[in-house]
Design an enzyme around this catalytic site. Structure first.
Site, PDB file in Angstrom:
ATOM      1  N   ASP A 139      -6.797  -2.582  -7.207  1.00  0.00           N
ATOM      2  CA  ASP A 139      -7.503  -3.174  -6.073  1.00  0.00           C
ATOM      3  C   ASP A 139      -7.807  -4.625  -6.411  1.00  0.00           C
ATOM      4  OD1 ASP A 139      -9.103  -2.194  -3.428  1.00  0.00           O
ATOM      5  OD2 ASP A 139     -10.174  -3.832  -4.414  1.00  0.00           O
ATOM      6  N   ARG A 165       0.817  -1.212   0.000  1.00  0.00           N
ATOM      7  CA  ARG A 165       0.000   0.000   0.000  1.00  0.00           C
ATOM      8  C   ARG A 165       0.853   1.265   0.000  1.00  0.00           C
ATOM      9  NH1 ARG A 165      -4.916  -1.810   4.101  1.00  0.00           N
ATOM     10  NH2 ARG A 165      -5.954  -3.207   2.631  1.00  0.00           N
ATOM     11  N   ARG A 196      -2.386   5.910   0.137  1.00  0.00           N
ATOM     12  CA  ARG A 196      -2.572   5.835   1.579  1.00  0.00           C
ATOM     13  C   ARG A 196      -2.020   7.053   2.309  1.00  0.00           C
ATOM     14  NH1 ARG A 196      -5.916   1.772   3.591  1.00  0.00           N
ATOM     15  NH2 ARG A 196      -4.541   1.261   5.328  1.00  0.00           N
ATOM     16  N   TYR A 254     -15.247 -11.900   0.165  1.00  0.00           N
ATOM     17  CA  TYR A 254     -15.951 -10.660  -0.155  1.00  0.00           C
ATOM     18  C   TYR A 254     -17.271 -10.944  -0.883  1.00  0.00           C
ATOM     19  CZ  TYR A 254     -12.190  -7.430   1.129  1.00  0.00           C
ATOM     20  OH  TYR A 254     -11.269  -6.685   1.831  1.00  0.00           O
ATOM     21  N   ARG A 289      -6.463  12.031  -5.912  1.00  0.00           N
ATOM     22  CA  ARG A 289      -7.623  11.153  -5.800  1.00  0.00           C
ATOM     23  C   ARG A 289      -8.852  11.841  -5.215  1.00  0.00           C
ATOM     24  NH1 ARG A 289      -8.520   6.311  -3.889  1.00  0.00           N
ATOM     25  NH2 ARG A 289     -10.612   7.051  -4.289  1.00  0.00           N
TER      26      ARG A 289
END
Length: 365
Positions: free
Chosen positions: A92, A43, A47, A167, A56
């Site tokens: 992702d 990451r 972040r 998920y 972003r």
């Protein structure tokens, strides 16, 4: 043209010295001598970086993963700032699942949320195979990045079948994975059908990245630590093995990582990776004993340590470098992803410290 995208043959077929294959990161993955211990951070592409937050600010996560120019810029930001030894593609783990036809979104503060969770065989059939055209934006971003990065290797990645299945079954993140385990135990046939389908999607997604030029790949099984070793071997290992073994001959190192997997490290090492990532709970010398001497290790500074005073950070970096000497190859990393509240300057200092300490040791023989 060789299929080894980390080799010393350029894409025009002409031999050249160096390149990503000669980088400390790839050499460590291959268990070869290195001038210093390579370091990158999970990451790291985003972040904690203010430049990431700025770029972003008005772009949803999934959309940002589908914009090649944005992916390229975000991936490059930590390389410029920290001087890490490898870049990791900004993306992702649910990107290929969305491309395979699953209706989902990445909700800020929550994570992936699935509109219609998987419950039946008909639901599994909704997950269609993917091709390069389905993720052309990833292909384009990787090709741009390979040019921009030059001799710095680029790591591609994907989510492992178990974590993706969790998920899809839960409908989003879960602390207990209760619905996932209920399906796993209650309908093994459906479970294996689901994971088999996800393994195919994951393998196709990684092959797209490899063909576009990534120098290594990492398979994230973030939630595998929720399982016992017996359940991991029965319900997970065959599908992770299908992905990793499907990349034999692809010419790139394969990294396998999970969180809370200390008791699973031996089994995870059997899945077919060249490097096994270790979270902060297990010392690297202990992990090496479980994984075996034929694999490199990656890790494993606790991300929370980066929030402590610098003398604490330095002491922990020294400890991990010392324990990493037990492995035939060591890639310095965190035991999980960079926390958003991390001071970027601390990450930069960690990279410099790892390089200084390990190069001094290399000079001393």
């Amino acid at each position: 043209m060789t299929t080894d995208t980390t080799g010393t043959v350029a894409r025009d077929g002409e031999s050249r010295p160096g390149g990503p294959a000669d980088s400390p990161f790839i050499r460590a993955c291959r268990r070869r001598p290195v001038p210093h211990t390579p370091v990158w951070f999970m990451r790291q592409a985003g972040r904690s970086l203010p430049e990431y937050r700025e770029i972003r600010a008005s772009v949803p996560m999934l959309e940002s993963c589908r914009r090649p120019e944005l992916v390229t810029e975000i991936t490059l930001q930590p390389v410029r700032r920290h001087g890490v030894d490898a870049a990791i593609l900004f993306s992702d783990i649910v990107v290929p699942v969305a491309a395979a036809g699953i209706d989902l979104d990445i909700v800020p503060g929550t994570g992936p949320v699935v509109a219609e969770p998987i419950r039946t065989a008909a639901d599994v059939e909704r997950i269609r195979p993917i091709t390069r055209d389905d993720v052309s934006y990833v292909d384009e971003a990787v090709r741009q990045l390979v040019v921009e990065l030059g001799d710095t290797p680029l790591i591609g990645f994907a989510g492992a079948p178990f974590t993706l299945a969790s998920y899809l079954v839960e409908g989003g993140p879960s602390r207990t994975h209760a619905k996932t385990k209920a399906l796993m135990y209650g309908d093994p046939e459906l479970w294996h059908a689901l994971c088999g389908r996800l393994a195919e999607v994951t393998l196709a997604f990684l092959r797209v990245q490899i063909e576009a030029g990534v120098s290594a790949v990492q398979l994230f099984d973030s939630w595998a630590g929720a399982l016992s070793e017996a359940d991991y071997r029965r319900f997970v290992l065959p599908h992770s093995t299908a992905v990793l073994s499907g990349l034999v001959g692809a010419g790139v190192p394969r990294i396998h990582f999970g969180v809370g997997t200390g008791e699973l490290l031996g089994a995870m090492g059997e899945a077919g990776a060249d490097v096994v990532g270790v979270d902060w709970r297990t010392p690297l010398d202990v992990a090496t004993g479980r994984i075996g001497a034929d694999k490199a290790v990656q890790g494993n500074l606790d991300p929370c340590v980066l929030l402590a005073p610098w003398p604490v950070v330095e002491a922990e970096v020294r400890r991990i470098l010392e324990q990493g000497r037990a492995a035939p190859g060591h890639v310095f990393n965190l035991g999980h992803g960079v926390l958003p509240e991390t001071d970027p300057e601390v990450l930069t200092r960690v990279v410099a410290l790892v390089h200084e300490l390990s190069s001094r040791r290399a000079d001393q023989g």
